[in-house]
Motif scaffolding. Structure first.
Motif, PDB file in Angstrom:
ATOM      1  N   THR A  81     -29.896 -15.995  30.903  1.00 30.89           N
ATOM      2  CA  THR A  81     -30.546 -16.828  31.913  1.00 30.89           C
ATOM      3  C   THR A  81     -30.170 -16.348  33.311  1.00 30.89           C
ATOM      4  OG1 THR A  81     -30.570 -18.782  30.480  1.00 30.89           O
ATOM      5  CG2 THR A  81     -30.754 -19.167  32.843  1.00 30.89           C
ATOM      6  N   GLN A  82     -31.179 -16.194  34.154  1.00 32.85           N
ATOM      7  CA  GLN A  82     -30.986 -15.791  35.540  1.00 32.85           C
ATOM      8  C   GLN A  82     -31.371 -16.954  36.445  1.00 32.85           C
ATOM      9  OE1 GLN A  82     -33.481 -12.555  36.823  1.00 32.85           O
ATOM     10  NE2 GLN A  82     -32.494 -12.356  38.801  1.00 32.85           N
ATOM     11  N   ILE A  83     -30.517 -17.272  37.402  1.00 32.07           N
ATOM     12  CA  ILE A  83     -30.783 -18.336  38.369  1.00 32.07           C
ATOM     13  C   ILE A  83     -30.890 -17.717  39.754  1.00 32.07           C
ATOM     14  CG2 ILE A  83     -29.921 -20.454  39.419  1.00 32.07           C
ATOM     15  CD1 ILE A  83     -28.484 -21.045  36.811  1.00 32.07           C
ATOM     16  N   VAL A  84     -31.969 -18.018  40.452  1.00 30.83           N
ATOM     17  CA  VAL A  84     -32.227 -17.457  41.774  1.00 30.83           C
ATOM     18  C   VAL A  84     -32.367 -18.586  42.784  1.00 30.83           C
ATOM     19  CG1 VAL A  84     -33.839 -16.120  43.187  1.00 30.83           C
ATOM     20  CG2 VAL A  84     -33.373 -15.419  40.825  1.00 30.83           C
ATOM     21  N   THR A  98     -28.525 -14.567  43.435  1.00 31.44           N
ATOM     22  CA  THR A  98     -28.958 -14.498  42.041  1.00 31.44           C
ATOM     23  C   THR A  98     -27.733 -14.413  41.150  1.00 31.44           C
ATOM     24  OG1 THR A  98     -30.359 -13.344  40.441  1.00 31.44           O
ATOM     25  CG2 THR A  98     -29.192 -11.974  42.030  1.00 31.44           C
ATOM     26  N   GLU A  99     -27.806 -15.069  40.006  1.00 30.83           N
ATOM     27  CA  GLU A  99     -26.683 -15.125  39.072  1.00 30.83           C
ATOM     28  C   GLU A  99     -27.202 -14.948  37.649  1.00 30.83           C
ATOM     29  OE1 GLU A  99     -23.442 -18.419  37.366  1.00 30.83           O
ATOM     30  OE2 GLU A  99     -24.858 -18.933  38.969  1.00 30.83           O
ATOM     31  N   ILE A 100     -26.509 -14.141  36.871  1.00 30.05           N
ATOM     32  CA  ILE A 100     -26.774 -14.042  35.442  1.00 30.05           C
ATOM     33  C   ILE A 100     -25.739 -14.927  34.757  1.00 30.05           C
ATOM     34  CG2 ILE A 100     -27.062 -12.529  33.454  1.00 30.05           C
ATOM     35  CD1 ILE A 100     -29.009 -11.961  35.736  1.00 30.05           C
ATOM     36  N   VAL A 101     -26.193 -16.018  34.153  1.00 27.98           N
ATOM     37  CA  VAL A 101     -25.282 -17.006  33.582  1.00 27.98           C
ATOM     38  C   VAL A 101     -24.476 -16.396  32.440  1.00 27.98           C
ATOM     39  CG1 VAL A 101     -25.151 -19.260  32.447  1.00 27.98           C
ATOM     40  CG2 VAL A 101     -26.850 -18.868  34.250  1.00 27.98           C
ATOM     41  N   ASP A 102     -23.175 -16.690  32.423  1.00 30.91           N
ATOM     42  CA  ASP A 102     -22.256 -16.259  31.366  1.00 30.91           C
ATOM     43  C   ASP A 102     -22.071 -14.747  31.303  1.00 30.91           C
ATOM     44  OD1 ASP A 102     -21.872 -18.903  30.604  1.00 30.91           O
ATOM     45  OD2 ASP A 102     -23.558 -18.847  29.194  1.00 30.91           O
TER      46      ASP A 102
END
Length: 259
Positions: A81-84, A98-102
């Motif tokens: 999951t990517q959060i932007v 931007t973050e790639i979860v875990d």
């Protein structure tokens, strides 16, 4: 049209591989400029119960150009999951995260028109300050307009308010994947479109049979025309009170990760 949609969908399905490299490595397929009517205005994207996904994507790009807004995206594919988060005051004044979860990956970008600051956790905590600011279109990964064109290129239902008005938003829904995108079950798309063509929200979900994994996209715009951007804490932490035009700022430095 089916061939173009197939290419777009192929790019989107592999967006996760490019997400780790940032927008610089992502292949972007531009949306063509829509046909113009005789009075010089762009042809409408939503007419009656018909939606032209290509025109809608182009209208969305025009509506988000040269204005402020907050954009949040959550993209879930088989790899994670990517959060932007994107906060925009204008095309050269914004904050991006931007973050790639875990997966211990975070990238931050701040641009104020004079200098571009980057903190990239993936690159061993690389800090960059450069005099070559990148416009906001250069960090969007994936580009929401590409998602709009790809996932709404199908049979779409149009729901209008009972009391129709020029300033009212319309809701678009679809339950069938585009003709060029067949290996999917439980396909569902919903979008909310403002009168100016800006797609304020887009949600997509389906089961990808080829990868045997769920796929979902959530995109939402808020604070439209009511957003300002200030220098973030992580820039202040690294460069202190240095001004954005200070020639003593190095173009590339490494430092311990941000806490």
């Amino acid at each position: 049209m089916a061939g173009r949609v197939a290419v777009l969908l192929a790019l989107l399905l592999f967006a996760g591989c490019g997400a780790f490299g940032g927008a610089e490595r992502q292949t972007v397929t531009p949306v063509p400029v829509p046909e113009q009517s005789q009075d010089g205005r762009a042809a409408p994207a939503v007419t009656g119960d018909t939606v032209d996904a290509r025109r809608l994507a182009a209208a969305h790009r025009r509506a988000t150009r040269n204005r402020s807004y907050v954009l949040g995206m959550r993209l879930s594919l088989e790899w994670g999951t990517q959060i932007v988060s994107l906060v925009v005051e204008d095309r050269h004044h914004y904050q991006f995260r931007t973050e790639i979860v875990d997966q211990n990956y975070t990238k931050r970008v701040y641009t104020n028109g004079n200098r571009r600051y980057v903190y990239d956790e993936r690159a061993e905590g690389a800090w960059t300050a450069t005099r070559r600011p990148t416009p906001v279109s250069g960090v969007l990964d994936p580009d929401p307009a590409r998602l709009i064109e790809a996932y709404l290129a199908t049979n779409v239902s149009v729901e209008r308010p009972r009391d129709a008005c020029d300033a009212c938003r319309v809701t678009l829904t679809a339950t069938e994947p585009p003709s060029a995108f067949k290996p999917a079950n439980n396909y569902s798309v919903q979008a909310t479109v403002r009168p100016d063509g800006l797609v304020q929200s887009l949600t997509v979900s389906y089961w990808d049979r080829s990868r045997k994994a769920p796929v979902s996209y959530e995109i939402r715009y808020s604070a439209i025309d009511d957003t300002t951007v200030s220098r973030p804490a992580w820039v202040q932490q690294r460069w202190g009170n240095a001004t954005d035009s200070d020639p003593e700022l190095s173009d590339s430095q490494r430092h311990a990760a941000v806490g």
